[in-house]
Design a protein around this motif. Structure first.
Motif, PDB file in Angstrom:
ATOM      1  N   VAL B   7       0.857  -1.189   0.000  1.00  0.00           N
ATOM      2  CA  VAL B   7       0.000   0.000   0.000  1.00  0.00           C
ATOM      3  C   VAL B   7       0.894   1.240   0.000  1.00  0.00           C
ATOM      4  O   VAL B   7       1.716   1.411   0.903  1.00  0.00           O
ATOM      5  CB  VAL B   7      -0.925   0.015   1.241  1.00  0.00           C
ATOM      6  N   MET B   8       0.768   2.054  -1.036  1.00  0.00           N
ATOM      7  CA  MET B   8       1.577   3.279  -1.121  1.00  0.00           C
ATOM      8  C   MET B   8       0.650   4.472  -1.283  1.00  0.00           C
ATOM      9  O   MET B   8      -0.430   4.361  -1.871  1.00  0.00           O
ATOM     10  CB  MET B   8       2.492   3.237  -2.350  1.00  0.00           C
ATOM     11  N   LEU B   9       1.095   5.613  -0.784  1.00  0.00           N
ATOM     12  CA  LEU B   9       0.362   6.855  -1.041  1.00  0.00           C
ATOM     13  C   LEU B   9       0.420   7.132  -2.531  1.00  0.00           C
ATOM     14  O   LEU B   9       1.441   6.899  -3.182  1.00  0.00           O
ATOM     15  CB  LEU B   9       1.005   8.006  -0.268  1.00  0.00           C
ATOM     16  N   LYS B  10      -0.693   7.630  -3.094  1.00  0.00           N
ATOM     17  CA  LYS B  10      -0.689   7.971  -4.512  1.00  0.00           C
ATOM     18  C   LYS B  10       0.250   9.137  -4.773  1.00  0.00           C
ATOM     19  O   LYS B  10       0.521   9.942  -3.878  1.00  0.00           O
ATOM     20  CB  LYS B  10      -2.110   8.354  -4.933  1.00  0.00           C
ATOM     21  N   ASN B  11       0.728   9.222  -6.014  1.00  0.00           N
ATOM     22  CA  ASN B  11       1.555  10.367  -6.392  1.00  0.00           C
ATOM     23  C   ASN B  11       0.771  11.655  -6.175  1.00  0.00           C
ATOM     24  O   ASN B  11      -0.414  11.714  -6.472  1.00  0.00           O
ATOM     25  CB  ASN B  11       1.975  10.278  -7.856  1.00  0.00           C
ATOM     26  N   GLY B  12       1.441  12.647  -5.662  1.00  0.00           N
ATOM     27  CA  GLY B  12       0.784  13.919  -5.458  1.00  0.00           C
ATOM     28  C   GLY B  12       0.250  14.076  -4.048  1.00  0.00           C
ATOM     29  O   GLY B  12       0.003  15.187  -3.607  1.00  0.00           O
ATOM     30  N   VAL B  13       0.121  12.955  -3.345  1.00  0.00           N
ATOM     31  CA  VAL B  13      -0.314  13.042  -1.948  1.00  0.00           C
ATOM     32  C   VAL B  13       0.927  13.273  -1.090  1.00  0.00           C
ATOM     33  O   VAL B  13       1.906  12.543  -1.206  1.00  0.00           O
ATOM     34  CB  VAL B  13      -1.040  11.755  -1.506  1.00  0.00           C
ATOM     35  N   GLU B  57     -10.713  -7.297  -2.480  1.00  0.00           N
ATOM     36  CA  GLU B  57     -11.852  -6.811  -1.707  1.00  0.00           C
ATOM     37  C   GLU B  57     -11.390  -6.382  -0.304  1.00  0.00           C
ATOM     38  O   GLU B  57     -11.854  -5.365   0.217  1.00  0.00           O
ATOM     39  CB  GLU B  57     -12.878  -7.941  -1.605  1.00  0.00           C
ATOM     40  N   MET B  58     -10.488  -7.173   0.282  1.00  0.00           N
ATOM     41  CA  MET B  58      -9.927  -6.805   1.594  1.00  0.00           C
ATOM     42  C   MET B  58      -9.260  -5.437   1.527  1.00  0.00           C
ATOM     43  O   MET B  58      -9.384  -4.614   2.431  1.00  0.00           O
ATOM     44  CB  MET B  58      -8.888  -7.837   2.046  1.00  0.00           C
ATOM     45  N   CYS B  59      -8.530  -5.211   0.423  1.00  0.00           N
ATOM     46  CA  CYS B  59      -7.838  -3.933   0.245  1.00  0.00           C
ATOM     47  C   CYS B  59      -8.841  -2.793   0.160  1.00  0.00           C
ATOM     48  O   CYS B  59      -8.691  -1.762   0.816  1.00  0.00           O
ATOM     49  CB  CYS B  59      -6.990  -3.948  -1.025  1.00  0.00           C
ATOM     50  N   GLU B  60      -9.864  -2.987  -0.666  1.00  0.00           N
ATOM     51  CA  GLU B  60     -10.852  -1.931  -0.880  1.00  0.00           C
ATOM     52  C   GLU B  60     -11.592  -1.603   0.413  1.00  0.00           C
ATOM     53  O   GLU B  60     -11.910  -0.446   0.681  1.00  0.00           O
ATOM     54  CB  GLU B  60     -11.868  -2.374  -1.950  1.00  0.00           C
ATOM     55  N   THR B  66      -8.468   4.023  -0.457  1.00  0.00           N
ATOM     56  CA  THR B  66      -8.282   4.186  -1.911  1.00  0.00           C
ATOM     57  C   THR B  66      -8.435   5.629  -2.388  1.00  0.00           C
ATOM     58  O   THR B  66      -8.185   5.920  -3.553  1.00  0.00           O
ATOM     59  CB  THR B  66      -9.238   3.272  -2.699  1.00  0.00           C
ATOM     60  N   VAL B  67      -8.850   6.508  -1.501  1.00  0.00           N
ATOM     61  CA  VAL B  67      -8.889   7.932  -1.878  1.00  0.00           C
ATOM     62  C   VAL B  67      -7.463   8.453  -2.053  1.00  0.00           C
ATOM     63  O   VAL B  67      -7.170   9.183  -2.996  1.00  0.00           O
ATOM     64  CB  VAL B  67      -9.640   8.758  -0.807  1.00  0.00           C
ATOM     65  N   ILE B  68      -6.587   8.061  -1.151  1.00  0.00           N
ATOM     66  CA  ILE B  68      -5.223   8.591  -1.189  1.00  0.00           C
ATOM     67  C   ILE B  68      -4.155   7.514  -1.396  1.00  0.00           C
ATOM     68  O   ILE B  68      -2.988   7.826  -1.603  1.00  0.00           O
ATOM     69  CB  ILE B  68      -4.872   9.378   0.102  1.00  0.00           C
ATOM     70  N   GLU B  69      -4.548   6.242  -1.330  1.00  0.00           N
ATOM     71  CA  GLU B  69      -3.542   5.177  -1.428  1.00  0.00           C
ATOM     72  C   GLU B  69      -3.831   4.234  -2.586  1.00  0.00           C
ATOM     73  O   GLU B  69      -4.986   3.988  -2.929  1.00  0.00           O
ATOM     74  CB  GLU B  69      -3.516   4.363  -0.124  1.00  0.00           C
TER      75      GLU B  69
END
Lengths: 77, 77
Positions: B7-13, B57-60, B66-69
């Motif tokens: 799990v990584m922060l999205k680019n730009g976050v 599904e566990m991830c979601e 998923t807004v930022i990662e």
């Protein structure tokens, strides 16, 4: 160049964060989750020519607590 | 069977934790560290036959915001 460092708690070290995730997955109805361990990934953007030895030194000095954590380094171009 | 979730922060976050590590590496004398992003690895011990869809599904639902990662799933036997 890029390096990825994976830092995980050593086997035998209690992982309350992972335990909490395991419990929460069960509560959400996901069966068969027998164990969860949580660790860190650190992505480093490094100057060209940085050696794996340097990255390992970073791990030893800062990124991992080698008493309770193990680390793995992956370099990519 | 085992699954690994990254799990990584999205680019730009903004990643203050990674920024702190970058700064600390500089203070320790490691030059040329241009950027650091910190994320999570979650190792799951699952019942045989669990599908990649279930892990996603566990991830979601729990493991990633998923807004930022963003996340990546790797299954192994």
């Amino acid at each position: 160049m890029k390096a990825r460092v994976y830092v995980m708690l050593k086997n035998g070290v209690l992982d309350p964060q992972g335990e909490a995730v395991r419990h929460a997955l069960g509560a959400l109805g996901f069966d068969g989750v027998e164990g969860v361990r949580q660790g860190k990934v650190i992505e480093l953007d490094l100057a060209e020519g940085t050696t794996e030895e340097t990255v390992k030194e970073m791990c030893e000095k800062l990124l991992a607590n080698t008493v309770i954590e193990s680390y793995k380094v992956e370099l990519s171009a």
